[in-house]
Structure formats: C-alpha cells, structure tokens
Design an enzyme around this catalytic site. Structure first.
Site, PDB file in Angstrom:
ATOM      1  N   PHE A  24      35.146  39.130  36.112  1.00  0.00           N
ATOM      2  CA  PHE A  24      35.421  38.333  36.634  1.00  0.00           C
ATOM      3  C   PHE A  24      36.039  38.582  38.150  1.00  0.00           C
ATOM      4  O   PHE A  24      37.110  39.175  37.982  1.00  0.00           O
ATOM      5  CB  PHE A  24      36.157  37.224  35.932  1.00  0.00           C
ATOM      6  CG  PHE A  24      36.314  35.758  36.241  1.00  0.00           C
ATOM      7  CD1 PHE A  24      35.730  34.636  36.699  1.00  0.00           C
ATOM      8  CD2 PHE A  24      38.036  35.488  37.039  1.00  0.00           C
ATOM      9  CE1 PHE A  24      35.665  33.391  37.105  1.00  0.00           C
ATOM     10  CE2 PHE A  24      38.049  34.401  37.582  1.00  0.00           C
ATOM     11  CZ  PHE A  24      37.498  33.276  37.528  1.00  0.00           C
ATOM     12  N   GLY A  25      35.329  37.786  39.076  1.00  0.00           N
ATOM     13  CA  GLY A  25      36.419  38.161  40.380  1.00  0.00           C
ATOM     14  C   GLY A  25      36.384  36.732  40.626  1.00  0.00           C
ATOM     15  O   GLY A  25      36.223  35.583  40.378  1.00  0.00           O
ATOM     16  N   TYR A  26      37.557  36.435  41.905  1.00  0.00           N
ATOM     17  CA  TYR A  26      38.275  35.170  41.735  1.00  0.00           C
ATOM     18  C   TYR A  26      38.610  35.609  43.957  1.00  0.00           C
ATOM     19  O   TYR A  26      39.456  34.362  43.593  1.00  0.00           O
ATOM     20  CB  TYR A  26      39.308  34.776  40.939  1.00  0.00           C
ATOM     21  CG  TYR A  26      40.457  35.923  40.515  1.00  0.00           C
ATOM     22  CD1 TYR A  26      40.551  36.984  39.918  1.00  0.00           C
ATOM     23  CD2 TYR A  26      41.453  35.932  41.882  1.00  0.00           C
ATOM     24  CE1 TYR A  26      41.256  37.996  39.421  1.00  0.00           C
ATOM     25  CE2 TYR A  26      43.038  36.908  41.744  1.00  0.00           C
ATOM     26  CZ  TYR A  26      42.997  38.261  40.516  1.00  0.00           C
ATOM     27  OH  TYR A  26      43.560  38.608  40.677  1.00  0.00           O
ATOM     28  N   GLY A  27      39.001  37.205  44.083  1.00  0.00           N
ATOM     29  CA  GLY A  27      39.019  36.873  45.182  1.00  0.00           C
ATOM     30  C   GLY A  27      38.208  37.062  46.164  1.00  0.00           C
ATOM     31  O   GLY A  27      36.953  36.878  46.098  1.00  0.00           O
ATOM     32  N   SER A  28      38.478  38.643  46.730  1.00  0.00           N
ATOM     33  CA  SER A  28      37.615  39.048  47.955  1.00  0.00           C
ATOM     34  C   SER A  28      36.165  39.766  46.941  1.00  0.00           C
ATOM     35  O   SER A  28      35.138  40.046  47.843  1.00  0.00           O
ATOM     36  CB  SER A  28      38.639  40.575  48.247  1.00  0.00           C
ATOM     37  OG  SER A  28      38.802  41.536  47.367  1.00  0.00           O
ATOM     38  N   GLU A  80      41.289  48.024  43.506  1.00  0.00           N
ATOM     39  CA  GLU A  80      42.710  47.295  42.901  1.00  0.00           C
ATOM     40  C   GLU A  80      43.783  47.896  42.657  1.00  0.00           C
ATOM     41  O   GLU A  80      44.801  46.887  42.153  1.00  0.00           O
ATOM     42  CB  GLU A  80      42.167  46.388  41.991  1.00  0.00           C
ATOM     43  CG  GLU A  80      40.139  45.988  42.068  1.00  0.00           C
ATOM     44  CD  GLU A  80      40.784  45.088  43.070  1.00  0.00           C
ATOM     45  OE1 GLU A  80      41.172  43.313  43.155  1.00  0.00           O
ATOM     46  OE2 GLU A  80      39.857  44.308  44.351  1.00  0.00           O
TER      47      GLU A  80
END
Ligand code: SIN
Length: 189
Positions: free
Chosen positions: A24-28, A99
């Site tokens: 799950f990606g929520y930023g870049s 990250e």
C-alpha cells in the site's frame, strides 16, 4: 533507532523470493513508480492518517536541512486512500533502500474500490525514528517545505505531485490540500 531501516525491515519480514505481496503506497509511492509491479489498484486503509511529519535527509532534504515527507499517524476513525501494487518479493529489497530513512514495513489490511480486501505491507515512519519531525501547523510545514531540497529534487515538488496524484485518485486529503494552498500562496509572493 538508527534512521537507516534496511536491516530492520529485512529481519522483520522474511519473504521468499517466489512470493507476491500487496504494497500500500500513500506518499511518493503513488506517483513515483520506479519499481516493477504486476498489478496496481486504488485502495484504502483504515485507522491511519497521512501527515507531513517525517523528515527526509536522503530524498527531499539533507542531513543539515531535512525536508518534510509523509508518514502515517494512528487515527482510529480515519481512512487513508492511496494506491496498492502487487509486487514480487525481491522488489521489497529495492523499496527498503528507497524508504530507508526511518520507514518500517508494517502489515496492513487494505480495501480495494470494489470492496474486496487483501493483506499486505506498507512503509510507516513512527515517532521512534531519528528522522521524525512531528506535528507543526500546516502553514509552518508549507514554509519548511519551500526551503528544502535534496537529491530527489525540491521538497515542494514532492507535495505538489502528491496532491495532483490524490486528486486523480479522487481522494480529498485536507492536510495535503491545505499545505498545497499555503505553498502556492508562498510561491506567488
Ligand atoms: C509511501 O509513499 O507509501 C511512503 C512514503 C513515501 O515514500 O513518500
């Protein structure tokens, strides 16, 4: 905790090379997709809010002048929208490098647009990491972002691209959009 989380992440989740996992990606990770994936789908996770509370020494700032990037903050009633990617396990090694400045892989359940659910991983930078900056007013965060840049580019580009990507996904994130408004005002001055 050292702010380089690569070793910790590889110890926390041992993945077999032939496994596939949802990320799950929520930023870049929503708009800067420099990793291979098998499938991508809009998704959300419950119990977390996106906040520009994490420091960035390696992408959007430097050791002396860290930028501000997003992390997730526990918030029981909140739903955070983003993009999920189905990826092959070895790709996590590449993502751990990207990250590494404070983010830990955390197991999460995600919900897709059709209501179906899957378990997967997301990268969260908790207050225990050395690069964490914590809360500030949205106008102070905007001023901070306008004064930072790092090897991946200016810090305001990170925010403006994230805001655009969230709009494309139909996600209204008041925190991100308020900071965006402050930044656009600062840039007009
Ligand atoms: C993410 O995008 O999911 C993590 C934070 C970032 O890399 O910007």
């Amino acid at each position: 905790m050292s702010h380089n989380t690569v070793a910790e992440n590889q110890r926390r989740h041992r993945l077999d090379d032939d496994e596939q996992r949802w990320l799950f990606g929520y930023g870049s990770l929503i708009y800067l997709v420099d990793f291979p994936y098998l499938e991508s789908r809009p998704a959300s996770i419950r119990g977390w809010s996106r906040r520009f509370w994490q420091g960035s020494h390696d992408h959007r700032g430097t050791e002396l002048n860290p930028g501000r990037v997003v992390t997730l903050i526990e918030d029981p009633d909140a739903v955070c929208g983003g993009l999920a990617y189905l990826i092959e396990a070895p790709v996590f090694r590449q993502l751990d490098e990207r990250e590494k400045n404070g983010y830990l892989r955390v197991a999460t359940e995600m919900t897709f647009a059709d209501g179906s659910q899957a378990n997967g991983l997301t990268y969260i930078a908790t207050p225990a990491n050395e690069a964490y900056l914590g809360a500030a007013s949205e106008s102070d965060i905007a001023r901070h972002i306008c004064g930072a840049a790092g090897p991946s580019g200016p810090n305001d580009e990170y925010l403006l691209q994230l805001a655009e990507a969230l709009r494309r996904l139909g996600q209204h994130d008041r925190h991100v959009f308020n900071i965006e408004s402050h930044i656009l005002k600062i840039k007009r001055q």
